[in-house]
Write a protein that holds these residues in place. Sequence first.
Motif, short mmCIF file in Angstrom:
data_model
loop_
_atom_site.label_atom_id
_atom_site.label_comp_id
_atom_site.label_asym_id
_atom_site.label_seq_id
_atom_site.Cartn_x
_atom_site.Cartn_y
_atom_site.Cartn_z
N ARG A 79 37.93 11.73 14.16
CA ARG A 79 38.55 12.57 15.19
C ARG A 79 38.88 13.82 14.33
O ARG A 79 39.40 14.68 15.22
N LYS A 80 39.47 13.73 12.99
CA LYS A 80 39.88 14.83 12.37
C LYS A 80 38.84 15.89 12.37
O LYS A 80 39.25 17.08 12.36
N THR A 83 35.65 17.95 16.85
CA THR A 83 36.34 18.28 18.08
C THR A 83 35.96 17.45 19.59
O THR A 83 36.72 17.07 20.21
N ARG A 86 38.07 14.50 19.55
CA ARG A 86 39.58 14.82 20.08
C ARG A 86 39.38 15.03 21.31
O ARG A 86 40.74 14.88 21.69
N SER A 90 42.03 8.33 22.41
CA SER A 90 42.01 7.82 21.50
C SER A 90 42.17 6.15 21.80
O SER A 90 41.94 5.17 21.22
#
Length: 409
Positions: A79-80, A83, A86, A90
């Motif tokens: 997720r970091k 994109t 994200r 979650s």
Amino acid sequence: MAVTPIAGDAGYARWTFRLRVSSTALGLLLAEWDRCRWIWNECCAKSKQTHLWNKRRPDGVDKRTCGPGQLDKMLTEARKTNTWLREGSSVPQQQLIRDFGKSRAKAQKDIKDRLPMRQRAGMPKWKKKRETRPSMNYNRNGFRLKGGKLHLAGGIALTVVWSRDLPADPSSVRVCQDSVGHWYCSFVVPAEVQPLPETGAVIGIDWGVKETATTTSDDHDLPHSAHGKTAAVRLARYQRMMARRKPPKGKPGSKGYQRAKKLAAKLHKKVARQRQDTGRKWAKRVVRDHDALAVEDFRPKFLAKSTMARKAADAAISATKTALVEMGRKHGRTVYLVHPAHTTMDCAQCGARTKHALPLSERTYACTVCGAVSPRDKNSARVMLVRAGLNPAGAEGVRPPGVLPQVAA
């Protein structure tokens, strides 16, 4: 013989409702499912990579694991850097990792217990885009009910068709799509026991193919419904339509193929609902009229490899048995699951056992010790009562009260 009593406790229950999904909500749901499916496949790849790594190191040096903790770290890193991930919530992604962990742990336990291959759950497999239907789970932090609508994390608002009121606040909800394309939401709520007045009667139940359920009471026998046989002609027609339009391997089907496939799925869904409705209505009647039930703990899976496979599947023994156990829990009745071994060979009157197994063609049981003669399935139903240790005062044709049951040799 093993007898497992199941008392009517509360526990949890699932309440399922139909969803009305707008075009905007449908796009958001499918996008959320694409992210969850991608994460599931990444978990499968991670699991396989971990297995190969540990296989090359039989001495256990630098051994790796693939539990929910490691998969959570993988999701955080993904997720970091991604994109697209994200953009989704979650909550369903984390719940999917929990589901993957449970599935993998069950498969590893079956391997450790050295179960036969036909009984193992199997490791989690890849979810293909065209073959897997969407299914996402949300815990209490990922949804809320407001104004009669279901609001999911990520700004997804769904209209619920409320056919009844929820008895309590749900702890989680699963949103899924069936084979016909309809969307449903399934809430998990604490189940409440709804006790029924006592009747003083007991009943023994034996499963079969000629009759789905044979009981000690003639009024509560469940005949074979044959819903699948009634729909067989229409189903064969739709399957021929699919066969004529079958696409080459690896290519999507045409509109005609998809239309025929949907018609076949609708018919399968209708038959499944008919079987479920028949089983639930019969289970409600049996539970309402009896305080305790002695049910054969029958596992009909082996019938799928016999000549009676089609008729056994149409009888829906497993679904009917599940409905009976759930109905007993709901209304506070005690259900005894009796091991099916030798139930067709024992005499319900004296407890004697025949020297050889009776062939299926022989439908009358005749005891050579006490001379009792009765229909084979009726005798088996009475054996259920004797093995469960129930007082057969309210059951027809069983030994009178006060006579202790004999243990089969």
